[in-house]
Write a protein that holds these residues in place. Structure first.
Motif, PDB file in Angstrom:
ATOM      1  N   PRO A 149     -29.169 -20.260  62.076  1.00  0.00           N
ATOM      2  CA  PRO A 149     -29.005 -19.788  63.459  1.00  0.00           C
ATOM      3  C   PRO A 149     -27.562 -19.417  63.789  1.00  0.00           C
ATOM      4  CG  PRO A 149     -29.430 -22.160  63.393  1.00  0.00           C
ATOM      5  CD  PRO A 149     -29.679 -21.640  62.020  1.00  0.00           C
ATOM      6  N   GLU A 150     -26.614 -20.032  63.091  1.00  0.00           N
ATOM      7  CA  GLU A 150     -25.212 -19.725  63.361  1.00  0.00           C
ATOM      8  C   GLU A 150     -24.856 -18.293  62.980  1.00  0.00           C
ATOM      9  OE1 GLU A 150     -25.650 -21.218  59.227  1.00  0.00           O
ATOM     10  OE2 GLU A 150     -26.309 -21.921  61.198  1.00  0.00           O
ATOM     11  N   SER A 151     -25.641 -17.676  62.078  1.00  0.00           N
ATOM     12  CA  SER A 151     -25.372 -16.287  61.682  1.00  0.00           C
ATOM     13  C   SER A 151     -25.590 -15.311  62.826  1.00  0.00           C
ATOM     14  CB  SER A 151     -26.266 -15.901  60.498  1.00  0.00           C
ATOM     15  OG  SER A 151     -26.029 -16.741  59.380  1.00  0.00           O
ATOM     16  N   PHE A 152     -26.363 -15.743  63.847  1.00  0.00           N
ATOM     17  CA  PHE A 152     -26.682 -14.859  64.972  1.00  0.00           C
ATOM     18  C   PHE A 152     -26.022 -15.318  66.276  1.00  0.00           C
ATOM     19  CE2 PHE A 152     -30.053 -14.577  61.865  1.00  0.00           C
ATOM     20  CZ  PHE A 152     -30.308 -13.216  61.782  1.00  0.00           C
ATOM     21  N   SER A 153     -25.127 -16.290  66.175  1.00  0.00           N
ATOM     22  CA  SER A 153     -24.540 -16.880  67.387  1.00  0.00           C
ATOM     23  C   SER A 153     -23.646 -15.910  68.146  1.00  0.00           C
ATOM     24  CB  SER A 153     -23.754 -18.142  67.020  1.00  0.00           C
ATOM     25  OG  SER A 153     -22.703 -17.825  66.103  1.00  0.00           O
ATOM     26  N   GLY A 154     -23.178 -14.854  67.478  1.00  0.00           N
ATOM     27  CA  GLY A 154     -22.299 -13.911  68.161  1.00  0.00           C
ATOM     28  C   GLY A 154     -23.019 -12.861  68.976  1.00  0.00           C
ATOM     29  N   TRP A 155     -24.342 -12.843  68.910  1.00  0.00           N
ATOM     30  CA  TRP A 155     -25.121 -11.829  69.636  1.00  0.00           C
ATOM     31  C   TRP A 155     -26.125 -12.506  70.571  1.00  0.00           C
ATOM     32  CZ3 TRP A 155     -25.618 -11.084  64.004  1.00  0.00           C
ATOM     33  CH2 TRP A 155     -24.590 -10.282  63.486  1.00  0.00           C
ATOM     34  N   ARG A 156     -26.557 -11.776  71.584  1.00  0.00           N
ATOM     35  CA  ARG A 156     -27.579 -12.304  72.488  1.00  0.00           C
ATOM     36  C   ARG A 156     -28.954 -12.057  71.890  1.00  0.00           C
ATOM     37  NH1 ARG A 156     -28.882 -10.837  78.878  1.00  0.00           N
ATOM     38  NH2 ARG A 156     -30.352 -12.562  79.169  1.00  0.00           N
ATOM     39  N   LEU A 157     -29.811 -13.077  71.951  1.00  0.00           N
ATOM     40  CA  LEU A 157     -31.166 -12.989  71.421  1.00  0.00           C
ATOM     41  C   LEU A 157     -32.163 -12.915  72.576  1.00  0.00           C
ATOM     42  CD1 LEU A 157     -30.966 -15.689  68.593  1.00  0.00           C
ATOM     43  CD2 LEU A 157     -30.404 -13.251  68.464  1.00  0.00           C
ATOM     44  N   TRP A 158     -33.157 -12.067  72.416  1.00  0.00           N
ATOM     45  CA  TRP A 158     -34.227 -11.900  73.403  1.00  0.00           C
ATOM     46  C   TRP A 158     -35.561 -12.227  72.733  1.00  0.00           C
ATOM     47  CZ3 TRP A 158     -33.232  -9.714  78.395  1.00  0.00           C
ATOM     48  CH2 TRP A 158     -31.931  -9.247  78.576  1.00  0.00           C
ATOM     49  N   GLN A 159     -36.372 -13.053  73.409  1.00  0.00           N
ATOM     50  CA  GLN A 159     -37.695 -13.382  72.877  1.00  0.00           C
ATOM     51  C   GLN A 159     -38.642 -13.671  74.029  1.00  0.00           C
ATOM     52  OE1 GLN A 159     -38.451 -17.265  71.293  1.00  0.00           O
ATOM     53  NE2 GLN A 159     -39.580 -16.488  69.522  1.00  0.00           N
ATOM     54  N   SER A 160     -39.839 -13.137  73.977  1.00  0.00           N
ATOM     55  CA  SER A 160     -40.842 -13.439  75.001  1.00  0.00           C
ATOM     56  C   SER A 160     -41.353 -14.860  74.816  1.00  0.00           C
ATOM     57  CB  SER A 160     -41.994 -12.443  74.944  1.00  0.00           C
ATOM     58  OG  SER A 160     -42.606 -12.466  73.665  1.00  0.00           O
ATOM     59  N   ALA A 161     -41.882 -15.442  75.881  1.00  0.00           N
ATOM     60  CA  ALA A 161     -42.359 -16.821  75.853  1.00  0.00           C
ATOM     61  C   ALA A 161     -43.599 -16.951  74.977  1.00  0.00           C
ATOM     62  CB  ALA A 161     -42.665 -17.279  77.276  1.00  0.00           C
ATOM     63  N   PRO A 162     -43.875 -18.136  74.447  1.00  0.00           N
ATOM     64  CA  PRO A 162     -45.095 -18.336  73.648  1.00  0.00           C
ATOM     65  C   PRO A 162     -46.348 -18.143  74.483  1.00  0.00           C
ATOM     66  CG  PRO A 162     -43.995 -20.424  74.108  1.00  0.00           C
ATOM     67  CD  PRO A 162     -43.057 -19.341  74.544  1.00  0.00           C
ATOM     68  N   CYS A 163     -47.378 -17.581  73.887  1.00  0.00           N
ATOM     69  CA  CYS A 163     -48.650 -17.315  74.575  1.00  0.00           C
ATOM     70  C   CYS A 163     -49.755 -18.164  73.988  1.00  0.00           C
ATOM     71  CB  CYS A 163     -49.012 -15.832  74.468  1.00  0.00           C
ATOM     72  SG  CYS A 163     -47.858 -14.749  75.324  1.00  0.00           S
ATOM     73  N   VAL A 164     -50.837 -18.287  74.722  1.00  0.00           N
ATOM     74  CA  VAL A 164     -52.014 -19.021  74.250  1.00  0.00           C
ATOM     75  C   VAL A 164     -52.601 -18.266  73.062  1.00  0.00           C
ATOM     76  CG1 VAL A 164     -54.301 -19.878  74.878  1.00  0.00           C
ATOM     77  CG2 VAL A 164     -52.451 -19.892  76.572  1.00  0.00           C
ATOM     78  N   PRO A 165     -52.853 -18.928  71.935  1.00  0.00           N
ATOM     79  CA  PRO A 165     -53.332 -18.221  70.730  1.00  0.00           C
ATOM     80  C   PRO A 165     -54.593 -17.397  70.954  1.00  0.00           C
ATOM     81  CG  PRO A 165     -52.679 -20.466  70.197  1.00  0.00           C
ATOM     82  CD  PRO A 165     -52.638 -20.357  71.680  1.00  0.00           C
ATOM     83  N   GLU A 166     -55.540 -17.934  71.736  1.00  0.00           N
ATOM     84  CA  GLU A 166     -56.805 -17.221  71.939  1.00  0.00           C
ATOM     85  C   GLU A 166     -56.748 -16.226  73.088  1.00  0.00           C
ATOM     86  OE1 GLU A 166     -57.082 -21.193  74.144  1.00  0.00           O
ATOM     87  OE2 GLU A 166     -56.258 -20.393  72.272  1.00  0.00           O
ATOM     88  N   ALA A 167     -55.629 -16.168  73.804  1.00  0.00           N
ATOM     89  CA  ALA A 167     -55.484 -15.227  74.925  1.00  0.00           C
ATOM     90  C   ALA A 167     -54.020 -14.806  75.001  1.00  0.00           C
ATOM     91  CB  ALA A 167     -55.943 -15.867  76.236  1.00  0.00           C
TER      92      ALA A 167
END
Length: 543
Positions: A149-167
């Motif tokens: 994870p330290e390899s990406f510490s210099g940049w901002r990361l964007w990720q959507s929240a986890p969703c329900v597997p069946e929906a």
């Protein structure tokens, strides 16, 4: 949305609007038509005037469009879906990536492309770039990120929240809660200083959602540097659950740890329906939540019509809006295919209405790119809105037509869900409700057993009316004195009729006509006295 003045509010409404605390979580319940959305909109506008960060969150995009514009000219900035509000919060929180979340996008300047590629990221041409609202970005897999994870510490990361597997369209609130709990120290003061979140139709959100909000509120309040810790103002009705992911009032209260004094008594005065419509809605009550008081305003009995062809369904809807100028209509269905077919048929048919500009609008998640939610209008005369059941909650129309109850699939979803859907759908109407069923002999169908008794909801089997045969007969001439007496009689009657109904009249004779500006619905009284209706002037005339 129609906003009342303070003097028009009931004591129950004033108790909530004026005296509910701003420094604690609040829960308000109430059945349809009791003014919950109105209170939420007024409260949001008041908090904004005080300079408090505030958002009014709704479940559906259609309800957001309906509520926007209610508090003031800049109200659209306050109203959004709860999911939009949460996505904005999630992006601002900048928590570490979650193993069940969406793709991890990396925001970086062009000069760093070789460095991010060396760290294990890959260029995805069609991946959405959230910070610039365009496609094309660098993406790193969670497993690659987790190894270094330290390899990406210099940049901002964007990720959507986890969703329900069946929906995949439903956020996994329990997973989000656990992730926030684990990384509580990573939350910035800015992400915790969110102010007040008002949630309308709060029963449509899962219990873990409220546990998450409760956690954010506690963490924010524990930091002296957080100016506006989260406070929630929830309005809900347990009997209006249309989705599979719901909360009871007790689950909302428990999740937010709302004290008894801040759970207000239910709002019970029904301002929307007539007595007759409210009776039908009550008959679908599923013994969950509170029943509204029956209103005193009277109207026509709703009607169940069976065996009506689809083309005559369209004509029935058109006839009502032609005979009721300046009104709006909601057409509600259980299936997307039916919504699409009715939208097309009605759009084609309204072009034949002379002297009126009647428009048809629609929305569904499946057709959101064509039927854009931004184009919807509400409380506008001569508009027919064709919607599915999930989109109708919180709205209101002068008339509601519910088409093809056999599409409800009671065998799949159960009678309880059908009753709740019908309770919501019927209670959308201010003046008229008609249930239109295209199939015949449905007395053994599952939905038929759930209908109110015939004294509350009369039944009829559709019989297309044939035009009356034209007859010609000789009418003897009427003496002049009798014609004059008849003229005086209808004119005297017309003026008395106008005074009684409170409608205007205008005598433009001898160069024009005598005009009586009464509704088209008064045709039975007026046509037999020689009056003819003008759709262009929306009035009755006689020379």
């Amino acid at each position: 949305m129609r906003m009342p003045k303070l003097r028009e509010m009931t004591a129950e409404q004033k108790a909530v609007y004026l005296y509910a605390p701003n420094d604690a979580h609040v829960l308000v319940s109430g059945p349809p038509g009791t003014g919950k959305t109105v209170i939420a909109a007024l409260r949001a506008a008041e908090l904004k005037k005080r300079g408090v960060p505030v958002a009014l969150g709704m479940y559906s995009r259609v309800l957001v469009k309906y509520a926007a514009g209610a508090p003031g000219d800049d109200s659209e900035a306050l109203v959004r879906t709860v999911f939009e509000w949460f996505r904005e919060w999630w992006n601002a929180a900048e928590l570490p990536p979650h193993p069940a979340g969406g793709p991890i996008c990396v925001e970086l300047p062009f000069k760093d492309k070789d460095a991010v590629k060396a760290a294990g990221a890959k260029w995805h041409e069609h991946q959405w770039r959230p910070w610039q609202q365009r496609t094309g970005t660098w993406v790193v897999d969670y497993d690659v990120w987790a190894k270094a994870p330290e390899s990406f510490s210099g940049w901002r990361l964007w990720q959507s929240a986890p969703c329900v597997p069946e929906a995949e369209d439903q956020i996994d609130w329990e997973a989000v809660y656990d992730h926030v709990m684990e990384h509580e120290e990573d939350l910035s003061d800015a992400s915790l200083s969110v102010g007040t979140l008002l949630i309308d139709e709060g029963q449509d959100f899962a219990p873990w959602f409220y546990k998450l909000l409760g956690l954010l509120a506690v963490v924010g309040a524990s930091r002296p540097t957080v100016t506006y810790p989260l406070k929630c103002f929830v309005l809900a009705d347990e009997n209006q659950q249309l989705t599979e992911y719901n909360s009871t009032l007790n689950e909302i209260q428990t999740g937010l740890k709302i004290g008894p004094k801040n759970r207000f008594p239910p709002l019970l005065d029904n301002f929307r329906n007539t007595y007759e419509i409210a009776e039908v809605a009550r008959a679908f009550f599923d013994d969950v939540g509170a029943l509204p008081r029956l209103p005193t305003r009277r109207g026509e009995r709703p009607l169940y019509t069976e065996g009506i062809p689809s083309s005559d369904c369209v004509q029935q809807i058109l006839t009502w809006i032609v005979n009721h100028p300046g009104k709006n209509v909601g057409v509600l269905v259980f299936k997307e295919q039916k919504r699409d077919a009715l939208q097309k048929a009605l759009s084609k048919a309204v072009g034949g209405i002379e002297g009126r500009m009647v428009s048809v609008q629609s929305y569904s998640w499946e057709t959101r790119k064509v039927n854009r939610v931004e184009n919807l209008v509400f409380d506008v005369p001569d508009v027919i809105s064709v919607l599915n059941m999930r989109s109708c909650k919180g709205l209101e129309f002068d008339a509601v037509f519910i088409v093809d109850l056999h599409d409800a699939q009671i065998g799949l979803y159960g009678a309880s869900r059908f009753r709740m859907q019908m309770f919501v759908a019927v209670s959308r109407a201010r003046e008229w409700v008609q249930l239109l069923e295209t199939q015949k002999d449905q007395s053994t169908a599952a939905f038929y057993a759930e209908l109110p008794s015939s004294d509350i909801l009369p039944r009829e089997t559709w019989k297309k009316a044939l035009p009356p045969a034209r007859t010609v007969r000789q009418i003897p001439a009427v003496p002049v004195q009798e014609r004059k007496a008849a003229l005086e009689d209808w004119e005297t009657w017309a003026r008395a009729f106008a005074k009684k109904r409170g409608c205007a009249n205008e005598d433009l004779r001898p160069k024009g006509c005598f005009w009586l500006y009464a509704p088209a619905a008064d045709s039975a009284e007026l046509t037999k006295r020689g009056f003819q209706y003008s759709a262009r002037r929306q009035g009755w005339w006689r020379t």
